[in-house]
Design an enzyme around this catalytic site. Structure first.
Site: not given
Ligand code: DGL
Length: 269
Positions: A14-15, A46-47, A77-79, A156, A188-190
């Protein structure tokens, strides 16, 4: 696959911290599997980045995980999943699973009004990855997308409830609600950590689709199909990050739901 293959760990990247929501789902679904987690905390987020940067970082993350002889790699990570999955699959032989297809599939199964909402980072929404996958499965579905850039810092910082989070969620989600969606992908992971706030904003008639849970199901299916499921207990989990582990340990426990004992710092190029 052989018994040795079963004993290999699953690699997850993940990022940063957010991918621990996927790890949590994997631990629940596959309690016998060892996991090697790589969080690129020095280069998060990464987003907000471009495709070429996201692909470059993702390639390096896969290369890191391959040192552990992983039997498959999950892009939590979705991105990264949105932008890098096709390139990664072309370059590497190891099976690679992203979070987009499992989430899209679950939304297609859920919707009755044929109107699905997708929320994610700016880069994920810009990629239209969820939309294209949903359309591939059912062309008659209308997809309404919305980036929610404030959600990641809210999570976060631990602002999971309260008036400010509710107001931000309602503001982001109002345009989707006006179009009468009945399923909303938390892309998104969060976002699973904000599920109660998001559910209140959209109302009980909208099903929240958690890509993390759907992805864990997909991994289970893949390992069962390739006869490489591990029933070995207790599993051994390892966590690697690219910046000081302090923040990861502190905030990560909120994502994982239990303490993270040891985190190792590594240098990414
Ligand atoms: N992990 C990223 C996602 O799921 C979210 C955090 C980021 O922007 O890196 O897209």
């Amino acid at each position: 696959m052989s018994a040795t293959a079963s004993r290999k760990p699953i690699g997850v990247f993940d990022s940063g911290i957010g991918g621990l929501t996927v790890v949590k789902a994997l631990m629940r679904e596959l309690p016998g599997e060892s996991i090697v987690y790589f969080g690129d905390t020095a280069r998060v987020p990464y987003g907000t980045k471009s495709k070429s940067t996201i692909v470059k970082f993702s390639m390096e993350n896969v290369e890191f995980l391959l040192h552990f002889g992983v039997k498959c790699i999950v892009i939590a990570c979705n991105t990264s999943s949105s932008w890098a999955l096709p390139t990664l699959r072309r370059y590497f032989k190891v099976p690679i699973i992203g979070v987009i297809r499992p989430g899209a599939r679950a939304a297609v199964q859920h919707t009755r009004t044929k109107r699905v909402g997708v929320i994610g980072t700016e880069a994920t929404i810009r990629s239209r990855a969820y939309e294209l996958e949903i359309k591939r499965l059912d062309r008659s579905i209308t997809v309404l997308s919305q980036s929610c850039p404030l959600f990641v810092p809210l999570v976060e910082s631990g602002w999971l409830n309260g008036a400010i989070s509710s107001q931000i969620a309602s503001t982001y989600l109002a345009p989707l609600m006006r179009r009468r969606i009945d399923a909303l992908i938390l892309g998104c992971t969060h976002y699973p950590l904000l599920a109660p706030v998001i559910q209140r904003a959209v109302g009980p008639q909208v099903a929240l689709i958690d890509s993390a849970t759907e992805t864990a199901d997909e991994v289970k299916g893949l390992l069962a199909w390739s006869e490489s499921l591990s029933t070995l207990r207790p599993p051994r989990h390892r966590f690697f990050v690219t910046d000081e582990p302090h923040h990861f340990v502190e905030v990560g426990e909120r994502f994982l739901g239990h303490p993270i004992r040891s985190v190792e710092r590594v240098n990414q190029r």
